[in-house]
Design an enzyme around this catalytic site. Structure first.
Site, PDB file in Angstrom:
ATOM      1  N   ASN A   1     -70.103  43.902  -1.073  1.00  0.00           N
ATOM      2  CA  ASN A   1     -69.994  44.277   0.334  1.00  0.00           C
ATOM      3  C   ASN A   1     -69.420  45.688   0.357  1.00  0.00           C
ATOM      4  OD1 ASN A   1     -69.408  44.638   3.011  1.00  0.00           O
ATOM      5  ND2 ASN A   1     -67.786  43.082   3.110  1.00  0.00           N
ATOM      6  N   TRP A   2     -70.311  46.632   0.542  1.00  0.00           N
ATOM      7  CA  TRP A   2     -69.880  48.044   0.476  1.00  0.00           C
ATOM      8  C   TRP A   2     -69.005  48.443   1.654  1.00  0.00           C
ATOM      9  CZ3 TRP A   2     -74.453  51.721  -1.274  1.00  0.00           C
ATOM     10  CH2 TRP A   2     -74.831  51.380  -2.581  1.00  0.00           C
ATOM     11  N   LYS A   3     -69.016  47.645   2.725  1.00  0.00           N
ATOM     12  CA  LYS A   3     -68.338  48.016   3.969  1.00  0.00           C
ATOM     13  C   LYS A   3     -68.830  49.402   4.405  1.00  0.00           C
ATOM     14  CE  LYS A   3     -64.717  44.880   2.748  1.00  0.00           C
ATOM     15  NZ  LYS A   3     -63.337  44.438   2.894  1.00  0.00           N
TER      16      LYS A   3
ATOM     17  N   HIS B   1     -67.844  38.425   9.184  1.00  0.00           N
ATOM     18  CA  HIS B   1     -66.792  38.943   8.309  1.00  0.00           C
ATOM     19  C   HIS B   1     -65.503  39.089   9.130  1.00  0.00           C
ATOM     20  CE1 HIS B   1     -64.458  41.626   5.785  1.00  0.00           C
ATOM     21  NE2 HIS B   1     -65.223  41.232   4.786  1.00  0.00           N
TER      22      HIS B   1
ATOM     23  N   GLU C   1     -63.390  41.323   9.296  1.00  0.00           N
ATOM     24  CA  GLU C   1     -63.190  42.636   9.931  1.00  0.00           C
ATOM     25  C   GLU C   1     -63.959  42.710  11.250  1.00  0.00           C
ATOM     26  OE1 GLU C   1     -64.183  44.965   6.469  1.00  0.00           O
ATOM     27  OE2 GLU C   1     -62.341  44.261   5.531  1.00  0.00           O
TER      28      GLU C   1
ATOM     29  N   GLU D   1     -63.140  33.710   2.659  1.00  0.00           N
ATOM     30  CA  GLU D   1     -62.390  34.943   2.425  1.00  0.00           C
ATOM     31  C   GLU D   1     -61.075  34.876   3.192  1.00  0.00           C
ATOM     32  OE1 GLU D   1     -65.181  38.404   1.219  1.00  0.00           O
ATOM     33  OE2 GLU D   1     -65.013  38.385   3.387  1.00  0.00           O
TER      34      GLU D   1
ATOM     35  N   GLY E   1     -58.832  43.187   0.448  1.00  0.00           N
ATOM     36  CA  GLY E   1     -58.415  44.577   0.305  1.00  0.00           C
ATOM     37  C   GLY E   1     -56.941  44.761   0.012  1.00  0.00           C
TER      38      GLY E   1
ATOM     39  N   SER F   1     -60.148  40.446  -2.890  1.00  0.00           N
ATOM     40  CA  SER F   1     -59.525  41.009  -4.097  1.00  0.00           C
ATOM     41  C   SER F   1     -60.048  40.398  -5.398  1.00  0.00           C
ATOM     42  CB  SER F   1     -57.999  40.907  -4.016  1.00  0.00           C
ATOM     43  OG  SER F   1     -57.510  41.681  -2.932  1.00  0.00           O
TER      44      SER F   1
ATOM     45  N   GLY G   1     -65.657  43.257  -2.278  1.00  0.00           N
ATOM     46  CA  GLY G   1     -65.512  44.473  -1.476  1.00  0.00           C
ATOM     47  C   GLY G   1     -65.235  45.672  -2.369  1.00  0.00           C
ATOM     48  N   GLY G   2     -63.978  46.050  -2.457  1.00  0.00           N
ATOM     49  CA  GLY G   2     -63.581  47.266  -3.178  1.00  0.00           C
ATOM     50  C   GLY G   2     -64.209  47.400  -4.560  1.00  0.00           C
TER      51      GLY G   2
HETATM   52  P1  PGA Z   1     -62.137  43.023  -1.206  1.00  0.00           P
HETATM   53  O1  PGA Z   1     -63.032  42.669   0.071  1.00  0.00           O
HETATM   54  O2  PGA Z   1     -62.875  42.551  -2.424  1.00  0.00           O
HETATM   55  O3  PGA Z   1     -61.973  44.510  -1.155  1.00  0.00           O
HETATM   56  O4  PGA Z   1     -60.832  42.293  -1.040  1.00  0.00           O
HETATM   57  C1  PGA Z   1     -63.804  41.500   0.136  1.00  0.00           C
HETATM   58  C2  PGA Z   1     -64.527  41.428   1.460  1.00  0.00           C
HETATM   59  O5  PGA Z   1     -63.948  41.806   2.490  1.00  0.00           O
HETATM   60  O6  PGA Z   1     -65.705  40.994   1.531  1.00  0.00           O
END
Ligand code: PGA
Length: 261
Positions: A12-14, A99, A101, A171, A177, A215, A236-237
């Site tokens: 997930n590149w966001k 998600h 966010e 999640e 994050g 994470s 994500g990251g």
């Molecule tokens: P993260 O994000 O791996 O940076 O914690 C995961 C996500 O929000 O899908």
């Protein structure tokens, strides 16, 4: 015991990316993914403007692609929105919906997430439905209630045939994050709860992929992916770093091999 499920690792590149950096990253992932065993599937969910680039670089590779949201509407006067069907035209296979966010910053309700799930399915995309509790909710002991409502709202709108086509990602908001992943045991416990909720919708629904996100890094991925009800990850990251993302895909292969033996 049910048959072993394939692993699925989704980046997930966001809101990250630039054309040049994307090309380097995508080419490296495609090259390395070619060596993964067939029971590990890999995908990246990118910002909408990069769909054409991703399609041209990943077509014919082992790596699928998708988007991070879709409109709740099929088309029409909805300025700024992107329809699931549009993503499908660029070869997308997946759409993340709900998600945390988006739930937090765009006030998406469980009901809206359920409608977006329907739009994605109608367009032929596999929705990756995200659920998860905040730290406050975990500390109050309401984790299961929270995810039950989030997933329940989606399942209520789908037939069991439709529900069998979704992916669910657990999640925990406090792990996203933050560098603070859920422990494998904590994640497995919620996954088992979600698996039972899915199974109650029908036998075919019980085996939908259940991803963990929050994470995930090369050093914790394999232990997470070895859990009985964890079928992979939403990353994500670490999905922005070629070596880390590849290492996480390889951890999925190692976990799968361990479960098979
Ligand atoms: P993260 O994000 O791996 O940076 O914690 C995961 C996500 O929000 O899908």
């Amino acid at each position: 015991m049910s048959k072993q499920r394939a692993k699925l690792v989704v980046g997930n590149w966001k809101m990250h990316g630039r054309l040049e950096a994307n090309a380097t990253l995508l080419q490296a992932i495609a090259r390395r993914a070619a060596a993964l065993p067939a029971d590990v599937r890999v995908a990246v969910c990118v910002p909408f403007p990069y769909l054409a680039q991703v399609q041209s670089l990943l077509e014919g590779s082992r790596v699928a692609w998708g988007v991070q949201d879709v409109s709740a509407n099929a088309q029409g006067a909805y300025t700024g929105e992107v329809a699931a069907e549009m993503a499908r035209e660029f070869g997308a296979s997946f759409a993340i919906v709900g998600h945390s966010e988006r739930r937090a910053y765009h006030y998406e309700s469980a009901e809206l997430v359920a409608v977006k799930t329907q739009r994605a399915l109608e367009a032929g995309l596999t929705p990756i439905v995200c659920v998860g509790e905040t730290l406050e909710q975990r500390e109050a002991g309401t984790t299961e209630q929270v995810v039950d409502v989030q997933l329940g709202e989606v399942l209520a709108k789908l037939s069991s045939e439709e529900a069998a086509q979704i992916v669910v990602a657990y999640e925990p908001v406090w792990a996203i994050g933050t560098g603070r992943s859920a422990t494998a045991a904590q994640a497995q416990q919620v996954h088992a709860f979600l698996r039972a909720q899915l199974a109650a919708k029908g036998a075919a629904v019980a085996d939908v992929p259940l991803l963990y996100g929050g994470s995930v890094k090369p050093d914790n991925a394999e232990e997470l992916f070895r859990q009985r009800d964890i079928d992979g990850g939403l990353i994500g990251g670490a999905s922005l770093k070629e070596a880390d993302f590849i290492a996480i895909c390889e951890a999925a292969a190692a976990a799968s091999a361990a479960q098979a033996s």
